[in-house]
Design a protein around this motif. Structure first.
Motif, PDB file in Angstrom:
ATOM      1  N   ALA A 139     -11.127  12.707   0.477  1.00  0.00           N
ATOM      2  CA  ALA A 139     -11.964  12.470  -0.774  1.00  0.00           C
ATOM      3  C   ALA A 139     -10.757  12.311  -1.868  1.00  0.00           C
ATOM      4  N   ILE A 140      -9.458  12.791  -1.715  1.00  0.00           N
ATOM      5  CA  ILE A 140      -8.568  12.376  -2.447  1.00  0.00           C
ATOM      6  C   ILE A 140      -8.111  11.186  -2.264  1.00  0.00           C
ATOM      7  N   VAL A 141      -7.834  10.432  -1.014  1.00  0.00           N
ATOM      8  CA  VAL A 141      -7.563   9.224  -0.734  1.00  0.00           C
ATOM      9  C   VAL A 141      -8.574   8.198  -1.494  1.00  0.00           C
ATOM     10  N   ARG A 142      -9.839   8.408  -1.223  1.00  0.00           N
ATOM     11  CA  ARG A 142     -10.885   7.433  -1.845  1.00  0.00           C
ATOM     12  C   ARG A 142     -10.900   7.788  -3.380  1.00  0.00           C
ATOM     13  N   GLU A 143     -11.007   8.759  -3.923  1.00  0.00           N
ATOM     14  CA  GLU A 143     -11.073   8.935  -5.471  1.00  0.00           C
ATOM     15  C   GLU A 143     -10.078   9.024  -6.194  1.00  0.00           C
ATOM     16  N   VAL A 144      -9.017   9.190  -5.634  1.00  0.00           N
ATOM     17  CA  VAL A 144      -7.675   9.390  -6.489  1.00  0.00           C
ATOM     18  C   VAL A 144      -6.549   8.324  -5.950  1.00  0.00           C
ATOM     19  N   VAL A 145      -6.021   8.327  -4.951  1.00  0.00           N
ATOM     20  CA  VAL A 145      -5.119   7.533  -4.385  1.00  0.00           C
ATOM     21  C   VAL A 145      -5.182   6.198  -4.361  1.00  0.00           C
ATOM     22  N   VAL A 152      -2.778  14.596  -7.867  1.00  0.00           N
ATOM     23  CA  VAL A 152      -3.131  14.847  -6.646  1.00  0.00           C
ATOM     24  C   VAL A 152      -3.269  16.590  -6.403  1.00  0.00           C
ATOM     25  N   GLU A 153      -2.309  17.085  -6.751  1.00  0.00           N
ATOM     26  CA  GLU A 153      -2.370  18.606  -6.794  1.00  0.00           C
ATOM     27  C   GLU A 153      -3.520  19.133  -7.509  1.00  0.00           C
ATOM     28  N   ALA A 154      -3.747  18.671  -8.749  1.00  0.00           N
ATOM     29  CA  ALA A 154      -4.889  19.135  -9.350  1.00  0.00           C
ATOM     30  C   ALA A 154      -6.267  19.084  -8.779  1.00  0.00           C
ATOM     31  N   MET A 155      -6.415  17.885  -7.901  1.00  0.00           N
ATOM     32  CA  MET A 155      -7.755  17.676  -7.167  1.00  0.00           C
ATOM     33  C   MET A 155      -7.736  18.432  -6.025  1.00  0.00           C
ATOM     34  N   ARG A 156      -6.542  18.705  -5.472  1.00  0.00           N
ATOM     35  CA  ARG A 156      -6.564  19.859  -4.315  1.00  0.00           C
ATOM     36  C   ARG A 156      -6.903  21.375  -4.812  1.00  0.00           C
ATOM     37  N   SER A 157      -6.388  21.637  -5.873  1.00  0.00           N
ATOM     38  CA  SER A 157      -6.865  22.917  -6.521  1.00  0.00           C
ATOM     39  C   SER A 157      -8.252  23.096  -6.909  1.00  0.00           C
ATOM     40  N   PHE A 158      -8.866  21.928  -7.166  1.00  0.00           N
ATOM     41  CA  PHE A 158     -10.360  22.014  -7.204  1.00  0.00           C
ATOM     42  C   PHE A 158     -11.386  22.019  -6.080  1.00  0.00           C
ATOM     43  N   GLY A 159     -10.364  21.924  -4.940  1.00  0.00           N
ATOM     44  CA  GLY A 159     -11.088  22.080  -3.343  1.00  0.00           C
ATOM     45  C   GLY A 159     -11.420  20.648  -3.024  1.00  0.00           C
ATOM     46  N   MET A 160     -10.807  19.560  -3.260  1.00  0.00           N
ATOM     47  CA  MET A 160     -11.223  18.365  -2.854  1.00  0.00           C
ATOM     48  C   MET A 160     -10.354  18.031  -1.575  1.00  0.00           C
ATOM     49  N   GLY A 161     -10.977  17.402  -0.591  1.00  0.00           N
ATOM     50  CA  GLY A 161     -10.419  17.515   0.691  1.00  0.00           C
ATOM     51  C   GLY A 161      -9.638  15.974   0.644  1.00  0.00           C
ATOM     52  N   THR A 175       0.954  -1.102  -0.055  1.00  0.00           N
ATOM     53  CA  THR A 175       0.067   0.297   0.101  1.00  0.00           C
ATOM     54  C   THR A 175       1.079   1.288   0.072  1.00  0.00           C
ATOM     55  N   ALA A 176       1.824   1.241   0.720  1.00  0.00           N
ATOM     56  CA  ALA A 176       2.697   2.456   0.988  1.00  0.00           C
ATOM     57  C   ALA A 176       3.556   2.629  -0.349  1.00  0.00           C
ATOM     58  N   SER A 177       3.964   1.699  -0.910  1.00  0.00           N
ATOM     59  CA  SER A 177       4.756   1.813  -2.462  1.00  0.00           C
ATOM     60  C   SER A 177       3.665   2.289  -3.491  1.00  0.00           C
ATOM     61  N   GLY A 178       2.636   1.594  -3.260  1.00  0.00           N
ATOM     62  CA  GLY A 178       1.395   1.931  -4.430  1.00  0.00           C
ATOM     63  C   GLY A 178       0.963   3.601  -4.205  1.00  0.00           C
ATOM     64  N   VAL A 179       0.800   4.010  -2.952  1.00  0.00           N
ATOM     65  CA  VAL A 179       0.407   5.373  -2.542  1.00  0.00           C
ATOM     66  C   VAL A 179       1.401   6.295  -3.296  1.00  0.00           C
ATOM     67  N   ARG A 180       2.729   5.836  -2.842  1.00  0.00           N
ATOM     68  CA  ARG A 180       3.734   6.943  -3.243  1.00  0.00           C
ATOM     69  C   ARG A 180       4.061   7.119  -4.996  1.00  0.00           C
ATOM     70  N   GLY A 181       3.230   5.908  -5.455  1.00  0.00           N
ATOM     71  CA  GLY A 181       3.664   5.810  -6.920  1.00  0.00           C
ATOM     72  C   GLY A 181       2.653   6.782  -7.455  1.00  0.00           C
ATOM     73  N   VAL A 182       1.791   7.182  -6.867  1.00  0.00           N
ATOM     74  CA  VAL A 182       0.464   8.095  -7.460  1.00  0.00           C
ATOM     75  C   VAL A 182       0.972   9.343  -8.149  1.00  0.00           C
ATOM     76  N   ASP A 183       0.557   9.831  -9.201  1.00  0.00           N
ATOM     77  CA  ASP A 183       1.139  10.866  -9.919  1.00  0.00           C
ATOM     78  C   ASP A 183       0.710  12.046  -8.989  1.00  0.00           C
ATOM     79  N   PRO A 184       2.018  12.700  -8.575  1.00  0.00           N
ATOM     80  CA  PRO A 184       1.434  13.980  -7.485  1.00  0.00           C
ATOM     81  C   PRO A 184       0.907  15.173  -8.280  1.00  0.00           C
ATOM     82  N   LYS A 185       1.049  14.893  -9.598  1.00  0.00           N
ATOM     83  CA  LYS A 185       0.423  16.079 -10.225  1.00  0.00           C
ATOM     84  C   LYS A 185      -0.912  15.971 -10.053  1.00  0.00           C
TER      85      LYS A 185
END
Length: 276
Positions: free
Chosen positions: A186-192, A174-183, A162-172
């Motif tokens: 929600a980011i963990v559930r929908e993206v990570v 994640v940042e894009a979802m944050r810029s849209f106001g996602m908490g 899990t730790a390896s897979g989560v670190r391998g998620v594209d950080p861009k």
């Protein structure tokens, strides 16, 4: 008029052709997969029939089938299976939950990585079999010790994957979802978690396999029920046919666990089969 392709190595350039792999029919896959087990079964039968394998070493396949009928008929095998599956299932559920939670915390947050990862990595190096005497002292010889031993064995493969897979998620992403106001949740559930799905399934496969291995060790802790208890009883009376039944049951449980993960891969990641 376009120029002709220049010769290369004494030949001429040709238009590349994409290799298209034909899907193999289902019957072919099943047949090939069955070759290995059927070969082992045949060798076992021949060795028993010719006397190379005596009953005091290992019972013949026919005797093992008879033992299955005996144990199933008097209810011992169904009861033992239910007990062992309950132990393995509870321990696996606890281990997967803890491993997934710790893996997301350390893989997704810097604070979690700094606080938890080093400690978890130290604990991960301790063989879970070495914890058997300690668990007996802490929890006695009841079901708690057996379930927790399986939970410990299954936690760390899930954590690492899990730790390896989560670190391998594209950080861009994640940042894009944050810029849209996602908490964060929600980011963990929908993206990570969707992005880390291949690693999660790999961790699940390892954890499910280890749950069967840990079950064998757990049922050696003065068990009074389960497949391990049947093995101890059979060993006391030199019943190699019953011992073979118990070993085959453990093997089938491991195979079933692998088949479940393969089914989940087909359902959750259908694109993987497209390239095969």
């Amino acid at each position: 008029m376009p120029a002709a392709p220049a010769p290369v190595g004494g030949g001429r350039l040709v238009t590349p052709r994409a290799e298209v792999r034909r899907p193999r029919p289902r019957w072919y896959q099943v047949t090939v997969r069955a070759v290995g087990p059927l070969t082992l079964l045949g060798l076992w039968w021949v060795a028993s029939a010719t006397g190379l394998l005596t009953p005091d070493v290992l019972a013949s396949p026919g005797a093992v089938v008879g033992a299955v009928g005996e144990l199933w008929g008097d209810g011992q095998l169904p009861d033992a299976l239910a007990t062992s599956l309950t132990r393995s299932g509870l321990g696996l559920l606890i281990g997967l939950t803890v491993g997934l939670t710790l893996g997301v915390l350390t893989g997704f947050t810097r604070l979690g990585d700094e606080l938890l990862d080093s400690s978890v990595q130290i604990l991960r190096t301790i063989p879970f079999l070495a914890l058997v005497p300690l668990f007996m002292v802490w929890f006695g010889i009841n079901e708690t010790a057996k379930v927790l031993l399986i939970a410990v064995a299954t936690t760390f493969p899930m954590y690492v994957s899990t730790a390896s897979g989560v670190r391998g998620v594209d950080p861009k992403l994640v940042e894009a979802m944050r810029s849209f106001g996602m908490g964060r949740l929600a980011i963990v559930r929908e993206v990570v978690l969707p992005g880390a799905l291949p690693s999660l399934l790999a961790g699940l496969r390892l954890s499910m396999t280890l749950s069967v291995i840990a079950l064998i060790a757990a049922e050696e802790i003065n068990a009074t029920a389960g497949i391990g208890y049947l093995m101890v009883q059979a060993g006391s009376f030199a019943r190699t046919d019953v011992l073979a039944v118990c070993i085959l049951v453990y093997g089938l449980l491991g195979l079933l666990a692998d088949l479940i993960v393969r089914l989940l891969e087909r359902l959750l990641m259908p694109w993987r089969r497209a390239g095969r």
